[in-house]
Design an enzyme around this catalytic site. Sequence first.
Site, short mmCIF file in Angstrom:
data_model
loop_
_atom_site.label_atom_id
_atom_site.label_comp_id
_atom_site.label_asym_id
_atom_site.label_seq_id
_atom_site.Cartn_x
_atom_site.Cartn_y
_atom_site.Cartn_z
N GLY A 164 0.90 -1.01 -0.02
CA GLY A 164 0.03 -0.11 -0.11
C GLY A 164 0.73 1.22 -0.01
O GLY A 164 2.00 1.18 0.14
N THR A 165 0.29 2.37 -0.31
CA THR A 165 0.83 3.72 -0.26
C THR A 165 0.25 4.53 0.89
O THR A 165 -0.78 4.73 1.05
CB THR A 165 0.52 4.55 -1.40
OG1 THR A 165 1.05 3.78 -2.66
CG2 THR A 165 1.26 5.99 -1.23
N ARG A 167 1.40 7.97 3.71
CA ARG A 167 2.26 9.04 3.83
C ARG A 167 3.17 8.79 4.86
O ARG A 167 2.91 8.05 6.02
CB ARG A 167 1.62 10.51 4.10
CG ARG A 167 0.93 10.62 5.48
CD ARG A 167 0.19 11.66 5.41
NE ARG A 167 0.13 12.36 6.90
CZ ARG A 167 -1.04 13.25 7.30
NH1 ARG A 167 -1.83 13.51 6.35
NH2 ARG A 167 -1.03 13.71 8.40
N HIS A 184 -7.39 0.68 6.29
CA HIS A 184 -6.20 0.13 5.67
C HIS A 184 -5.62 -1.27 6.09
O HIS A 184 -5.66 -1.57 7.37
CB HIS A 184 -5.17 1.10 5.63
CG HIS A 184 -5.30 2.16 4.87
ND1 HIS A 184 -4.65 3.69 5.25
CD2 HIS A 184 -6.22 2.76 3.85
CE1 HIS A 184 -5.24 4.61 4.44
NE2 HIS A 184 -6.17 3.90 3.76
N GLU A 275 -2.48 17.78 1.94
CA GLU A 275 -3.23 16.52 1.31
C GLU A 275 -4.01 16.69 0.00
O GLU A 275 -3.85 17.81 -0.31
CB GLU A 275 -4.08 15.72 2.39
CG GLU A 275 -3.27 14.84 3.35
CD GLU A 275 -2.84 13.65 2.83
OE1 GLU A 275 -3.13 13.35 1.40
OE2 GLU A 275 -2.46 12.67 3.34
#
Length: 460
Positions: A164-165, A167, A184, A275
């Site tokens: 996953g991505t 931050r 997530h 964001e």
Amino acid sequence: MAYKDLRGFLDLLESENQLLRVKEEVMPEPDISAIGRATPDMDSAPAVMIENIKGYNTPLVLNVHGSWQNHALMLGLPKNTSIKDQFFNLKEKWDKYPIGPEWIDKKDAPVKENVITQEDGINLFDVLPLFRINEADAGFYLSKALIVSKDPDKPDNYDEQNIGTYRVQVKGKDKVGIQPIPFHDIAVHLQHAEEKDEPLPIAICLGNDPVLSFMASTPIEYVQSEYDFAGALKGEPIELTKSEHGNLDIPARSEIVLEGYIEPRKREIEGPFGEFPGSYSGARRQPTVKITKITHRTNPIFENLYLGMPWTEIDYLMALNTSLPLYKQLKRDFPEVEAVNAMYTHGIGTIVSTKSRLGGYGKAVAIIVDEFVDPFNLEQVMWAITTRVRPDKDVFKVPAAPGMPLDPSSEPAGMHTKLVIDATTPTGADKARDTNLLETPKNLDTWTKKLDELRNGEEK
């Protein structure tokens, strides 16, 4: 496809006039954010390789996914393929899932060409050209990392590992913060690790095959493999190898991999961060990661992602990979659905094209936007709708309003009910809803001019 990794894709972009090289010395701040902001606004916005960053030795590439031309080339299509055709091509490739990986021995994996251990001294600043993406960010962020983790209760389960991505905020030479939102997959893995009071091994992979970056930011089912989907999109297996510790499966051709572990039950303040909605997030207590090993290719390339007032690279990266999974879910239960456009602000706003089971008619819509939103720019209008509207306060109907007599939906002719959406930024008495908008990077005009000159020079 014509590429196997980030380097190969950059070669392809350059051959298609979709890569610019900035060779002059660039200041990390504010020049890089100005370049990141200027590039998506260019015609058929190219990727930009910044080769000489003051104080650093590693080059940086931005905007790899930041145009529909680059997006088409990622899918192996002609660069001027329409968005609609890209959507349906992606659907065809999606249906080829799964195509499993090809395993590469560690000694043959390009990402293992150089290994830095704790004994050598881990220092992220020696490897990465770090910079603040937006001026009021809390620090340096890795905004385009592919992060690998496994459920500690199922360490050998390939399908349930997560790619996953998220931050990542640099907090020191060998420590970063990470934001795993509760829904997530990595948050599930962390919960299981913390129930045992154990660290959770992760690998932060930087500079990846663009299809891997695409899949790492795609919402798929928990038991589906991002690697196998990436293989389906490419029509060939993704090359994987094993991490140095933690039994993680990592891309063999990443540019840089930071290995370490999330410290159990430890939280530190992370953020604020500019964001995707075009405003800063708050600061929250988030998990921390101890970096224990770095592997990287010789002469690595650091890839990062600029986030700003839409549209920027993240909006292209998250466009069709948000739309297609939603399309698949809707199509399963509602076969009349023809296509889904969830490109705007990461699916907060969604347009569904469908055949009608029942009769009905559309309503005239009035949208009120801030003065800095171009009403003829759909991307900006949709940004306003998806980030500035509370339905209970900002949406209302005006019955029996005058309309156009030639409008076939008016009844009687010339009379209509109007739907008004107030999509302006909340201010004044509604202080609880105030937001801090992202600012325009300094030197933006300078770098817009320089990049245009570079582009025009290459086209001659």
